[in-house]
Design a protein around this motif. Sequence first.
Motif, PDB file in Angstrom:
ATOM      1  N   VAL A  31      16.560 -10.431  38.435  1.00  0.00           N
ATOM      2  CA  VAL A  31      16.536  -9.338  37.469  1.00  0.00           C
ATOM      3  C   VAL A  31      15.857  -9.802  36.180  1.00  0.00           C
ATOM      4  N   SER A  32      16.106 -11.062  35.786  1.00  0.00           N
ATOM      5  CA  SER A  32      15.436 -11.566  34.593  1.00  0.00           C
ATOM      6  C   SER A  32      13.952 -11.790  34.853  1.00  0.00           C
ATOM      7  N   ARG A  34      12.050 -10.186  36.771  1.00  0.00           N
ATOM      8  CA  ARG A  34      11.369  -8.902  36.818  1.00  0.00           C
ATOM      9  C   ARG A  34      10.824  -8.544  35.437  1.00  0.00           C
ATOM     10  N   ASP A  36      10.997  -6.908  31.440  1.00  0.00           N
ATOM     11  CA  ASP A  36      10.964  -5.529  30.976  1.00  0.00           C
ATOM     12  C   ASP A  36      12.092  -4.691  31.577  1.00  0.00           C
ATOM     13  N   THR A  37      13.315  -5.131  31.342  1.00  0.00           N
ATOM     14  CA  THR A  37      14.454  -4.427  31.935  1.00  0.00           C
ATOM     15  C   THR A  37      14.551  -2.993  31.418  1.00  0.00           C
ATOM     16  N   ALA A  40      12.302  -0.922  33.344  1.00  0.00           N
ATOM     17  CA  ALA A  40      12.805  -0.755  34.711  1.00  0.00           C
ATOM     18  C   ALA A  40      13.927   0.267  34.750  1.00  0.00           C
ATOM     19  N   ILE A  41      14.781   0.265  33.723  1.00  0.00           N
ATOM     20  CA  ILE A  41      15.898   1.196  33.701  1.00  0.00           C
ATOM     21  C   ILE A  41      15.388   2.626  33.535  1.00  0.00           C
ATOM     22  N   TYR A  60      23.307  -1.959  27.458  1.00  0.00           N
ATOM     23  CA  TYR A  60      23.358  -2.921  28.555  1.00  0.00           C
ATOM     24  C   TYR A  60      23.582  -4.350  28.058  1.00  0.00           C
ATOM     25  N   LEU A  62      21.491  -6.256  26.433  1.00  0.00           N
ATOM     26  CA  LEU A  62      20.323  -7.047  26.826  1.00  0.00           C
ATOM     27  C   LEU A  62      19.926  -8.077  25.774  1.00  0.00           C
ATOM     28  N   TRP A  66      21.485 -15.298  27.481  1.00  0.00           N
ATOM     29  CA  TRP A  66      21.489 -15.043  28.916  1.00  0.00           C
ATOM     30  C   TRP A  66      22.739 -15.585  29.590  1.00  0.00           C
ATOM     31  N   TYR A  86      19.009   2.002  38.772  1.00  0.00           N
ATOM     32  CA  TYR A  86      18.034   2.469  37.780  1.00  0.00           C
ATOM     33  C   TYR A  86      17.514   3.860  38.133  1.00  0.00           C
TER      34      TYR A  86
END
Lengths: 313, 277
Positions: A31-32, A34, A36-37, A40-41, A60, A62, A66, A86
């Motif tokens: 997930v990290s 990836r 640009d969370t 993505a959401i 979230y 964010l 971490w 998402y």
Amino acid sequence: MRPGLGRHILLRLLSGVFVLWGAATLCFLTVSLRGDTVGAILGPGQPPTPELRRQIIAEYGLDDPWLVQYGRRLRELLTGDLGWSYQRDQPVARLLADQIGPTLQLAVAAALLSVLLAVAATLLTAGRGRLVRAAVSGLELLAVSLPNFWVGTVLLALFSFTFPIFPAVGAPGPAGLVLPAFALALPAAGVLAQVMRQELETAETRPFAVSVLARGAGLFHLRARHTLRHAALPVVTLSGWVLGSLAGGAVLIENIFARPGLGRLLASAAASRDLPVVTAIVLLSAAAFVVINLVVDLLYPLIDPRLRAEAAR
Amino acid sequence: MTATTFTARRAPAAGRPVFAAGLAVLALALLVVLFPALFATHDPDATDFARTFQPPGADHFFGTDQLGRDVFSRVVYGARVSLTIALGATAIGVLGGMLLGLLSAVGGRIVDGVLMRCVDVLLAFPELILALLVVAVIGGGAVNIAVAIGTAAIPAYARVVRGQAGTVILSEYVEAARVLGVRRSVYLARHVVPNVAGPVVVLASIGGGTAIVTAAGLSLLGLGPPQPTAEWGAMLAEGKDLLGTAWWIAVFPGMTVALVVVAFTLVGRNLQVRSLR
């Protein structure tokens, strides 16, 4: 009870927990990776306003370090919270719960069918002449290496369209289960048949088998009472592998037969890069693998009396 | 196992003709990949709306699809895409596995322990599911699915390389090289890698077949090269909704995948049997 059994079980449990922790960590890392969370959401579309971005980051968590996010994720997983999809805007746990039924049906049917096919092939061919054996090992090779999605396609073309015996795609009910379960079972059946046949033939050259035959018992008696048990052992050992073959295969088979299920959900979630759903299914498959292997390990002494005898000594 | 056996039966090895047939199929596939124009009877992308859904025949060996394209020519041109993805994936798997396996073999107990436990974790997943996880991270497309399939295959290769390298490193000739003061990088490259390569090549010839199936599978799910690229899995995906009208659109591309995979498996198993002798 074996003296070392408790220790053995504990070790196996620990290694299972370790694999699950590793899988959870891997999923957290992806997930990290990836990146640009927020994007993505929100999914594709307009770039988010700074206002919205701040809101999502806060919601979230964010911007937490971490390690804090990692700890929170593990805690959530332990309490059965699999996250929020998402793209589908639903709890992942509910998505999985909705889709797991058809997949379980398919997997159980395929598992039973593969064992059945393997036993039938073994009984019909073990100890036969060269020609039969050559033909059967050829068939086993085909079963193992033919792509299951192609087998599924051919079965559909033949038995749903040309000769409409079974309902076509997306059919619920047991009749709709036959073709997909067969296509899914074939590779596993091929491997199991190979291993079982070899084991059965080896068992039948052992002194105990010869002495059973010497007492005047027939081949049927020998197999039913004695040697099939030997041949069943590798099947039990291979359970974890069979599960993997079914889980991976289900993704494609469900797609070919347009069946609902986890495999279909996984494929569409991977396509839309809906990571919470993908990682949840990945974790689920790892958990199933761990549990199956654990059960096999515990069952083994029950199935193989030699292990109990060893422990008693 | 303590019981004695009266006769040790050997697993029957497929004979020479089967091996030759497998090699012939692979050689043909290579020719098709290199010179598709020699084999194709039509332009793979040319549509012809007067001749849609033609069944297989002398004109169109594998029939035509819903746009009147020649399925045989598309299968021929698809070979390049499908097999290149599989080759790239296998290369990634082998190289990654070599790297991790060697690192694990020479890195000392801690590195070895950590790496091999990671491999254990990764081996708990079916390869297709691992590949889907990678696709979810990096997205679809021809290059990305090659990366995904290759990455998913790394743990299995790493495990084999680690095991093989472990024995080679303990062997007397490596010991001798070490005692003579040969540097580690040199004896690794000169002695260890060549001795590990054999089993890896055998594994890769079976793994290459698996990679073709997985690549076709991922394209089938719509994660491969975008339309209208002729690719075996994508063609099958297009054809599977038309099975009732024109079975040949899906069946022939899938049959080609099956043929190549069986050839890979035959060759791989024969190499395996030979290397054990």
